[in-house]
Design an enzyme around this catalytic site. Structure first.
Site, PDB file in Angstrom:
ATOM      1  N   GLU A 291      28.906  41.090  44.344  1.00  0.00           N
ATOM      2  CA  GLU A 291      27.660  40.439  43.953  1.00  0.00           C
ATOM      3  C   GLU A 291      26.554  41.352  43.422  1.00  0.00           C
ATOM      4  O   GLU A 291      25.457  41.376  43.953  1.00  0.00           O
ATOM      5  CB  GLU A 291      27.115  39.620  45.143  1.00  0.00           C
ATOM      6  N   GLU A 381      34.861  34.322  47.692  1.00  0.00           N
ATOM      7  CA  GLU A 381      33.969  33.866  48.762  1.00  0.00           C
ATOM      8  C   GLU A 381      33.640  32.405  48.552  1.00  0.00           C
ATOM      9  O   GLU A 381      33.189  32.006  47.497  1.00  0.00           O
ATOM     10  CB  GLU A 381      32.666  34.675  48.790  1.00  0.00           C
TER      11      GLU A 381
END
Ligand SMILES: *[C@@H]1O[C@H](CO)[C@@H](O)[C@H](O)[C@H]1NC(C)=O
Ligand SMILES: *[C@@H]1O[C@H](CO)[C@@H](O)[C@H](O)[C@H]1NC(C)=O
Ligand SMILES: *[C@@H]1O[C@H](CO)[C@@H](O)[C@H](O)[C@H]1NC(C)=O
Ligand SMILES: *[C@@H]1O[C@H](CO)[C@@H](O)[C@H](O)[C@H]1NC(C)=O
Length: 477
Positions: A291, A381
């Site tokens: 991320e 995720e």
């Protein structure tokens, strides 16, 4: 009755002179002898216990550990020694310690009959999808996954942390993952497993050993590993799960290039280590950065860094693993045509519908559609908690929640004991989970029956026409 202390006359036993063992003087002699015997026993037992602790670490003697060896090479200070090779070695690969590993390994295990053993190639991920789970909140803490850890006194520091590493995830965790029909495990960890810099508060190289042991346990159960770097030097997103909340220093600010270079040095060490033959069959995915906040960072710099990091990892000989980079929240359309030349690279899109204020208002039918809409992109995720933002500390401790639910949401059903979830809610969660390829705990989801007992037996086959309306579920909680 015999009492301790001086007596005025010899004690009587049924009116007759007391037998010898009831008489005071002899009694004191007896007590004295017993005491001496007891002391001897205690001393001997103590000595045996000390010998046990000297040789008790698998026969390893503390004398075999050189004076001044750092803590990561001294099993006598480790919180947990199970399944580690305790023979001292200061050998390193890529500057990273091998200590704790056995010399031989065995890749013959397979997670289940639907997937190949580790020693056989997996094949094409587009044709044989990976079914995996994260061991999140472990080596990289995430307060919403382990809220209890964020209630402790920070001054207790290292021993609390290492206890967490040693107990939050154990060998049983991987056996249960295998038994749930899963075949891949994503292990998030952060740069301080490898390196620390001036001013860092992190516990250096302790998580490294737990990471290596976890990989060996995965090997035992035939699970392939997605190595995931959650925190890069400098922080790639400024969020707590990258190591700290605060400014992004990686590729940002006056020292941005320096932190970019340090992050490459980190991958240089790491990829040299994981290029060892022992990892060829088990590390299926090698993550560069979880991320990165590309909505803020200069995209071209992030893409250049990603290209450089990918080249470095390949040059160092991580040959078979797919190199994974985060989509940076740019939205998939922005990735069209980017980084096309990279050999076996994959984009990791995190489908946390809750983190996007526009998406949390999706009704249940629309959510299932959204999760199936992207095609063959890796989704490392996701969570069943995506239906609400009711998990404690989800956004950050003390930050409140995201999205319109902040004001209108009642978390009663979502946070109720799973035994109280309605059948319709469970059906929704199950379909949502299956569509995305858990609420936050896969284990709880399994126990509640909102995840398939075996991940390879899905009841929902992504045929969008079959999505019920869930009209009996309230659209807000
Ligand atoms: C344990 O580590 C030592 C030192 O690296 C090595 O010589 C030995 O072979 C290892 N033991 C096993 C069982 O692999
Ligand atoms: C980028 O770096 C500058 C200078 O160090 C800092 O003030 C700013 O907060 C950083 N931006 C982000 C989003 O972290
Ligand atoms: C859910 O949203 C979709 C698309 O926005 C809409 O077509 C559908 O009618 C909605 N379903 C319900 C039950 O409100
Ligand atoms: C994130 O980090 C900041 C600064 O270290 C801290 O004040 C805050 O409580 C943390 N949030 C959590 C643990 O969610």
């Amino acid at each position: 009755m015999i009492a301790w202390g001086p007596r005025e006359k010899e004690p009587l036993w049924n009116g007759k002179p007391a037998p010898w063992y009831k008489q005071k003087k002899k009694l004191w002699i007896l007590i004295g002898v017993c005491t001496v015997l007891l002391i001897i026993i205690i001393i001997r037992e103590g000595a045996e216990a000390a010998r046990d602790s000297e040789s008790g670490l698998g026969g390893v003697s503390p004398d075999s550990i050189p004076k001044g060896a750092p803590s990561w090479l001294n099993p006598f200070v480790w919180e947990d020694t199970a399944d580690f090779n305790l023979t001292y070695t200061d050998e390193t690969v890529g500057g990273l310690p091998l200590m704790g590993l056995d010399t031989e390994w065995d890749d013959s295990a397979k997670a289940n009959d639907h997937v190949p053993a580790l020693e056989k190639p997996w094949g094409d991920y587009a044709k044989r999808p990976a079914r995996g789970v994260n061991v999140g909140g472990w080596l990289s803490l995430e307060p919403f996954i382990t809220p209890s850890l964020f209630n402790y006194d920070l001054r207790m520091g290292i021993s609390v942390l290492e206890k967490h590493y040693a107990t939050f995830v154990t060998e049983d965790t991987f056996r249960e993952i295998r038994d749930a029909g899963l075949d891949h495990v994503r292990i998030p960890f952060s740069y301080w497993a490898v390196e620390v810099y001036d001013g860092d508060p992190y516990v250096f190289r302790t998580s490294w050993r737990y990471l290596l042991r976890a990989i060996e346990w995965c090997r035992r159960y035939g699970l392939r590993v997605n190595l995931d770097v959650h925190g890069l030097p400098g922080s790639q997103n400024g969020w707590n799960h990258s190591g700290r909340l605060g400014p992004i220093n990686w590729l940002n600010g006056t020292d941005g290039a320096l932190w970019g270079k340090r992050a490459l040095e980190f991958h240089d060490s790491l990829s040299k280590f994981f290029a060892q033959p022992r990892y060829k069959n088990i590390i299926s995915h090698y993550g560069l950065a979880n991320e990165p906040k590309m909505t803020f960072l200069d995209s071209q710099e992030v893409l250049q860094w990603t290209t450089d990091a990918h080249a470095l990892v390949r040059k160092n000989g991580v040959s078979d693993a797919i190199v994974v980079f985060g989509d940076g929240f740019r939205g998939l359309h922005n990735w069209q045509g980017e980084l096309q030349g990279l050999d076996r690279a994959a984009l990791d899109v995190h489908q946390y519908v809750i983190f996007n204020t526009g998406q949390i208002v999706f009704n249940h039918t629309a959510k299932v559609r959204y999760a199936t809409g992207f095609g063959p992109t890796l989704v490392a995720e996701w969570s069943q908690a995506d239906d609400t933002d009711c998990a404690k500390h989800l956004t950050n401790v003390g930050w409140g929640t995201v999205g319109p639910a902040r004001n209108s949401c009642s978390c009663e059903e979502a946070n109720a004991p799973v035994s109280e979830w309605s059948d319709s809610y469970k059906q929704f969660l199950r379909m949502f989970a299956e569509a995305q390829i858990p609420q936050w705990s896969y284990k709880k989801g399994l126990a509640a029956g909102v995840l398939p007992a075996k991940a390879y037996e899905r009841s929902f086959d992504c045929d969008l026409s079959d999505i019920p309306s869930f009209s009996d579920l309230p659209e807000t909680y």
